[in-house]
Design a protein around this motif. Structure first.
Motif, PDB file in Angstrom:
ATOM      1  N   PRO A  60       0.814  -1.228   0.000  1.00 50.57           N
ATOM      2  CA  PRO A  60       0.000   0.000   0.000  1.00 50.57           C
ATOM      3  C   PRO A  60       0.842   1.271   0.000  1.00 50.57           C
ATOM      4  CG  PRO A  60      -0.912  -1.594   1.532  1.00 50.57           C
ATOM      5  CD  PRO A  60       0.418  -2.137   1.091  1.00 50.57           C
ATOM      6  N   ARG A  61       1.897   1.304   0.811  1.00 49.50           N
ATOM      7  CA  ARG A  61       2.748   2.494   0.851  1.00 49.50           C
ATOM      8  C   ARG A  61       3.347   2.780  -0.519  1.00 49.50           C
ATOM      9  NH1 ARG A  61       6.263   0.875   6.222  1.00 49.50           N
ATOM     10  NH2 ARG A  61       4.658   1.327   7.810  1.00 49.50           N
ATOM     11  N   ALA A  62       3.896   1.741  -1.145  1.00 51.75           N
ATOM     12  CA  ALA A  62       4.548   1.918  -2.440  1.00 51.75           C
ATOM     13  C   ALA A  62       3.551   2.346  -3.512  1.00 51.75           C
ATOM     14  CB  ALA A  62       5.245   0.622  -2.850  1.00 51.75           C
ATOM     15  N   THR A  63       2.335   1.795  -3.466  1.00 53.46           N
ATOM     16  CA  THR A  63       1.328   2.138  -4.462  1.00 53.46           C
ATOM     17  C   THR A  63       0.934   3.602  -4.360  1.00 53.46           C
ATOM     18  OG1 THR A  63       0.456  -0.125  -4.347  1.00 53.46           O
ATOM     19  CG2 THR A  63      -0.935   1.536  -5.398  1.00 53.46           C
ATOM     20  N   TYR A  64       0.636   4.070  -3.138  1.00 55.12           N
ATOM     21  CA  TYR A  64       0.264   5.476  -2.959  1.00 55.12           C
ATOM     22  C   TYR A  64       1.434   6.397  -3.306  1.00 55.12           C
ATOM     23  CZ  TYR A  64      -4.066   4.151  -0.582  1.00 55.12           C
ATOM     24  OH  TYR A  64      -5.306   3.652  -0.295  1.00 55.12           O
ATOM     25  N   LEU A  65       2.636   6.016  -2.898  1.00 54.35           N
ATOM     26  CA  LEU A  65       3.808   6.840  -3.201  1.00 54.35           C
ATOM     27  C   LEU A  65       4.043   6.942  -4.700  1.00 54.35           C
ATOM     28  CD1 LEU A  65       6.530   5.963  -0.520  1.00 54.35           C
ATOM     29  CD2 LEU A  65       5.695   8.241  -1.135  1.00 54.35           C
ATOM     30  N   ALA A  66       3.890   5.819  -5.408  1.00 53.90           N
ATOM     31  CA  ALA A  66       4.107   5.819  -6.853  1.00 53.90           C
ATOM     32  C   ALA A  66       3.130   6.766  -7.544  1.00 53.90           C
ATOM     33  CB  ALA A  66       3.961   4.410  -7.409  1.00 53.90           C
ATOM     34  N   VAL A  67       1.847   6.698  -7.150  1.00 55.20           N
ATOM     35  CA  VAL A  67       0.846   7.587  -7.746  1.00 55.20           C
ATOM     36  C   VAL A  67       1.169   9.039  -7.419  1.00 55.20           C
ATOM     37  CG1 VAL A  67      -1.586   8.260  -7.744  1.00 55.20           C
ATOM     38  CG2 VAL A  67      -0.967   5.842  -7.748  1.00 55.20           C
ATOM     39  N   ALA A  68       1.528   9.307  -6.170  1.00 59.08           N
ATOM     40  CA  ALA A  68       1.835  10.674  -5.752  1.00 59.08           C
ATOM     41  C   ALA A  68       3.057  11.223  -6.480  1.00 59.08           C
ATOM     42  CB  ALA A  68       2.062  10.717  -4.244  1.00 59.08           C
ATOM     43  N   VAL A  69       4.094  10.406  -6.598  1.00 58.87           N
ATOM     44  CA  VAL A  69       5.315  10.839  -7.287  1.00 58.87           C
ATOM     45  C   VAL A  69       5.025  11.153  -8.749  1.00 58.87           C
ATOM     46  CG1 VAL A  69       7.564  10.058  -8.137  1.00 58.87           C
ATOM     47  CG2 VAL A  69       6.941   9.686  -5.744  1.00 58.87           C
ATOM     48  N   LEU A  70       4.291  10.254  -9.410  1.00 63.10           N
ATOM     49  CA  LEU A  70       3.989  10.466 -10.824  1.00 63.10           C
ATOM     50  C   LEU A  70       3.101  11.692 -11.030  1.00 63.10           C
ATOM     51  CD1 LEU A  70       3.420   6.788 -11.997  1.00 63.10           C
ATOM     52  CD2 LEU A  70       5.266   8.311 -12.723  1.00 63.10           C
ATOM     53  N   ALA A  71       2.020  11.797 -10.243  1.00 63.71           N
ATOM     54  CA  ALA A  71       1.101  12.926 -10.407  1.00 63.71           C
ATOM     55  C   ALA A  71       1.801  14.245 -10.112  1.00 63.71           C
ATOM     56  CB  ALA A  71      -0.113  12.751  -9.501  1.00 63.71           C
ATOM     57  N   GLY A  72       2.557  14.269  -9.008  1.00 60.60           N
ATOM     58  CA  GLY A  72       3.260  15.497  -8.643  1.00 60.60           C
ATOM     59  C   GLY A  72       4.304  15.892  -9.663  1.00 60.60           C
ATOM     60  N   THR A  73       5.072  14.909 -10.136  1.00 63.88           N
ATOM     61  CA  THR A  73       6.116  15.192 -11.122  1.00 63.88           C
ATOM     62  C   THR A  73       5.512  15.692 -12.424  1.00 63.88           C
ATOM     63  OG1 THR A  73       7.585  13.513 -10.175  1.00 63.88           O
ATOM     64  CG2 THR A  73       8.028  14.204 -12.442  1.00 63.88           C
ATOM     65  N   TYR A  74       4.520  14.969 -12.930  1.00 64.73           N
ATOM     66  CA  TYR A  74       3.907  15.362 -14.204  1.00 64.73           C
ATOM     67  C   TYR A  74       3.314  16.767 -14.129  1.00 64.73           C
ATOM     68  CZ  TYR A  74       4.147  10.430 -15.692  1.00 64.73           C
ATOM     69  OH  TYR A  74       4.565   9.174 -16.046  1.00 64.73           O
ATOM     70  N   ALA A  75       2.506  17.013 -13.103  1.00 63.91           N
ATOM     71  CA  ALA A  75       1.829  18.305 -12.995  1.00 63.91           C
ATOM     72  C   ALA A  75       2.836  19.449 -12.846  1.00 63.91           C
ATOM     73  CB  ALA A  75       0.866  18.295 -11.808  1.00 63.91           C
ATOM     74  N   PHE A  76       3.864  19.258 -12.014  1.00 65.16           N
ATOM     75  CA  PHE A  76       4.854  20.313 -11.790  1.00 65.16           C
ATOM     76  C   PHE A  76       5.671  20.583 -13.042  1.00 65.16           C
ATOM     77  CE2 PHE A  76       9.206  21.441 -10.103  1.00 65.16           C
ATOM     78  CZ  PHE A  76       8.891  22.773  -9.836  1.00 65.16           C
ATOM     79  N   ILE A  77       6.094  19.504 -13.726  1.00 65.33           N
ATOM     80  CA  ILE A  77       6.933  19.693 -14.906  1.00 65.33           C
ATOM     81  C   ILE A  77       6.152  20.362 -16.032  1.00 65.33           C
ATOM     82  CG2 ILE A  77       8.281  18.516 -16.684  1.00 65.33           C
ATOM     83  CD1 ILE A  77       9.582  18.575 -13.890  1.00 65.33           C
ATOM     84  N   VAL A  78       4.925  19.913 -16.284  1.00 67.02           N
ATOM     85  CA  VAL A  78       4.139  20.523 -17.364  1.00 67.02           C
ATOM     86  C   VAL A  78       3.797  21.967 -17.014  1.00 67.02           C
ATOM     87  CG1 VAL A  78       2.043  20.353 -18.761  1.00 67.02           C
ATOM     88  CG2 VAL A  78       3.227  18.283 -18.051  1.00 67.02           C
ATOM     89  N   TRP A  79       3.482  22.228 -15.739  1.00 67.13           N
ATOM     90  CA  TRP A  79       3.235  23.617 -15.327  1.00 67.13           C
ATOM     91  C   TRP A  79       4.479  24.466 -15.560  1.00 67.13           C
ATOM     92  CZ3 TRP A  79       5.890  26.267 -11.424  1.00 67.13           C
ATOM     93  CH2 TRP A  79       5.414  27.563 -11.155  1.00 67.13           C
ATOM     94  N   SER A  80       5.642  23.947 -15.208  1.00 71.10           N
ATOM     95  CA  SER A  80       6.881  24.719 -15.359  1.00 71.10           C
ATOM     96  C   SER A  80       7.196  24.986 -16.830  1.00 71.10           C
ATOM     97  CB  SER A  80       8.057  23.995 -14.685  1.00 71.10           C
ATOM     98  OG  SER A  80       8.420  22.836 -15.395  1.00 71.10           O
ATOM     99  N   ILE A  81       6.893  24.024 -17.711  1.00 67.56           N
ATOM    100  CA  ILE A  81       7.179  24.240 -19.134  1.00 67.56           C
ATOM    101  C   ILE A  81       6.243  25.304 -19.696  1.00 67.56           C
ATOM    102  CG2 ILE A  81       5.699  22.596 -20.352  1.00 67.56           C
ATOM    103  CD1 ILE A  81       9.471  22.974 -20.849  1.00 67.56           C
ATOM    104  N   VAL A  82       5.032  25.414 -19.134  1.00 67.01           N
ATOM    105  CA  VAL A  82       4.141  26.517 -19.509  1.00 67.01           C
ATOM    106  C   VAL A  82       4.766  27.841 -19.102  1.00 67.01           C
ATOM    107  CG1 VAL A  82       1.905  27.611 -19.046  1.00 67.01           C
ATOM    108  CG2 VAL A  82       2.028  25.142 -19.449  1.00 67.01           C
ATOM    109  N   GLN A  83       5.351  27.873 -17.898  1.00 76.00           N
ATOM    110  CA  GLN A  83       5.997  29.099 -17.427  1.00 76.00           C
ATOM    111  C   GLN A  83       7.198  29.465 -18.282  1.00 76.00           C
ATOM    112  OE1 GLN A  83       4.010  30.458 -15.070  1.00 76.00           O
ATOM    113  NE2 GLN A  83       2.996  28.485 -15.468  1.00 76.00           N
TER     114      GLN A  83
END
Length: 489
Positions: free
Chosen positions: A241-264
């Motif tokens: 369970p820990r790894a599953t939630y962490l994996a989703v959080a890492v992917l969602a956070g990374t994707y959203a932050f990187i795409v937002w930054s490329i917009v900037q």
């Protein structure tokens, strides 16, 4: 409560998978590597911006939240089903043996499709890297075959070796993306300055966003594979369970932050035009602007390693799925053999490698395009298959806990699974409706791709019926290692 066969196999005194080899961080590295974050960002994010506009970062947030809700029921089930078959096991104990047999076939087809299709991407990416960095130009299929050999070797080695290998590659690729994002933020982006327009309702709740949502969900493919490594994980009831939630959080956070930054990097007013003009070169242009020429070279090199990491992660998932299903008699017993030294499912690995050589070789001989045909055509059914399995798994959680009083609570056993099933159905409908966006083609090709998984389900149904009539012992043994209570037929 559940029971299980010894770690890795039930073939007498034969060796099993390497127990207690993986911790939470190891599992996170494995499943996040399967998603290939660098390749997703460079290869897909510009297209998402071009179609969906500057609200594209929110699509990854929505997909991440949806999959986190799915993970609630999924990981709750993992505490009660002591089996490494993941979707196959959960669907069998929840919806019955026939559904379990169908899901086993769909899982094998889907994971193989997701893995083998990426060899086309690997060939193109590594070919481009060698041309740009070393001035060497060789056919794409040569690099793809080299990748097949590397993937086989890493998969043959022990699972902890593979986890360390993926940890190095994943750290490098995500590190490079974060360096670019931080550089953009520190330098304040364009003259427009930094802003949160990407998350404003008038950019998020627009029709084009429904077109790019399927690609956002596809960017998380493989996160659910944490359960497949149950036999090799330390304290799986907590670690998975820990790894599953962490994996989703890492992917969602990374994707959203990187795409937002490329917009900037190009400004809210110029990002869509930059994505349209530069395409996959968008990140290279941003890197040159904010970091200099060294970034381009590093990006080329790490795109190649990102794809290799994804291939290794999916190869390991396929072999362990094959092992779990072979252990219960649904596949030839030889696929359940584990190497005595490396403790890897080496026969399943050889078969998967051979299948990869045949398919990649076939596309090469046919002079097919490695990206638009090998990657897209082979991957697309895999995406639909995994989404369908997620729907069935969510429904199976509800069915299982209706028959078993465990005190887990309504949120974990009813509300979250039902909500996630609805969200996955939405993803399937949007994916089917916008399949031309996914494949870049129309007509017969799309019809074949859409029918692949339904036909696989029908074949699975026929397989289950045949087993029920002719191999009743095998049919009755489906999911028998999962629990002591009777499994529905």
């Amino acid at each position: 409560m559940s029971t299980t066969s010894p770690a890795g196999t039930d073939h007498g005194s034969a060796p099993g998978l390497k127990a207690n080899a993986l911790g939470t961080s190891d599992l996170v590295f494995i499943v996040v590597s399967a998603a290939a974050p660098l390749m997703v960002m460079v290869g897909v994010a510009p297209l998402a911006l071009m179609i969906g506009g500057i609200g594209a970062p929110s699509a990854y947030v929505f997909a991440g939240i949806s999959l986190a809700i799915f993970a609630v029921g999924f990981t709750t089930m993992s505490r009660h089903i002591d089996n490494a078959g993941a979707f196959y096991s959960y669907i069998a104990v929840g919806l019955g043996r026939t559904a379990g047999v169908i899901s086993a076939l769909v899982a094998l087809v889907s994971y193989n499709a997701l893995q083998i299709g990426v060899y086309g991407l690997a060939g193109v990416a590594i070919q481009g890297t060698f041309v740009e960095v070393f001035g060497i130009d060789q056919p794409w299929w040569l690099y793809a075959l080299a990748c097949i050999a590397i993937v086989w070797y890493v998969g043959f080695r022990s699972v902890d070796f593979g986890a360390k290998f993926l940890a190095v590659l994943l750290t490098a690729e995500t590190g490079l993306l974060l360096v670019l994002a931080v550089a953009i933020v520190v330098q304040g982006g364009t003259s427009e300055g930094l802003g949160l327009d990407s998350f404003a309702p008038d950019h998020v709740f627009v029709q084009p966003m429904t077109v790019i949502l399927p690609t956002a969900f596809a960017a998380f493919m493989g996160f659910e594979a944490t359960v497949i490594y149950r036999r090799e994980t330390r304290d799986p009831r907590r670690t998975i369970p820990r790894a599953t939630y962490l994996a989703v959080a890492v992917l969602a956070g990374t994707y959203a932050f990187i795409v937002w930054s490329i917009v900037q990097a190009f400004g809210a007013s110029g990002a869509v035009e930059a994505a349209t003009t530069n395409g996959v070169g968008m990140f290279f242009v941003a890197g040159e602007t904010y970091l200099g020429g060294w970034f381009t070279t590093a990006m080329h090199l790490l795109i190649a390693t990102s794809v290799v990491a994804s291939l290794v992660a999916f190869h390991n998932a396929v072999t362990r799925y094959s092992l779990a299903i072979a252990d219960e008699g649904l596949l030839p017993a030889v696929l359940g053999r584990v190497h005595p030294r490396t403790r890897a499912p080496y026969v399943a690995g050889l078969v998967q490698t051979a299948l990869s050589v045949v398919i990649v070789g076939g596309f090469a001989i046919a002079k097919a395009d490695p990206y638009t045909q090998l990657l897209i055509w082979v991957n697309t059914p895999g995406i639909f298959g995994i989404l369908l399995l997620q729907v069935a798994a969510a429904v199976s959680v509800v069915a299982y806990f209706r028959r078993h009083a465990t005190g887990e609570g309504a949120w974990r056993t009813v509300v979250a699974p039902v909500l996630s099933a609805g969200l996955m159905v939405l993803a399937i409908v949007l994916s089917a409706k916008n399949i031309s966006f996914l494949t870049g083609t129309t007509g017969l090709v799309n019809q074949v791709l859409l029918l692949t998984i339904p036909v696989t389900c029908l074949l699975g149904l026929g397989w289950a019926a045949w087993l029920r009539r002719n191999r009743r012992d095998v049919f009755d043994a489906v999911a028998s290692s999962c629990e002591t209570a009777e499994v529905p037929a």
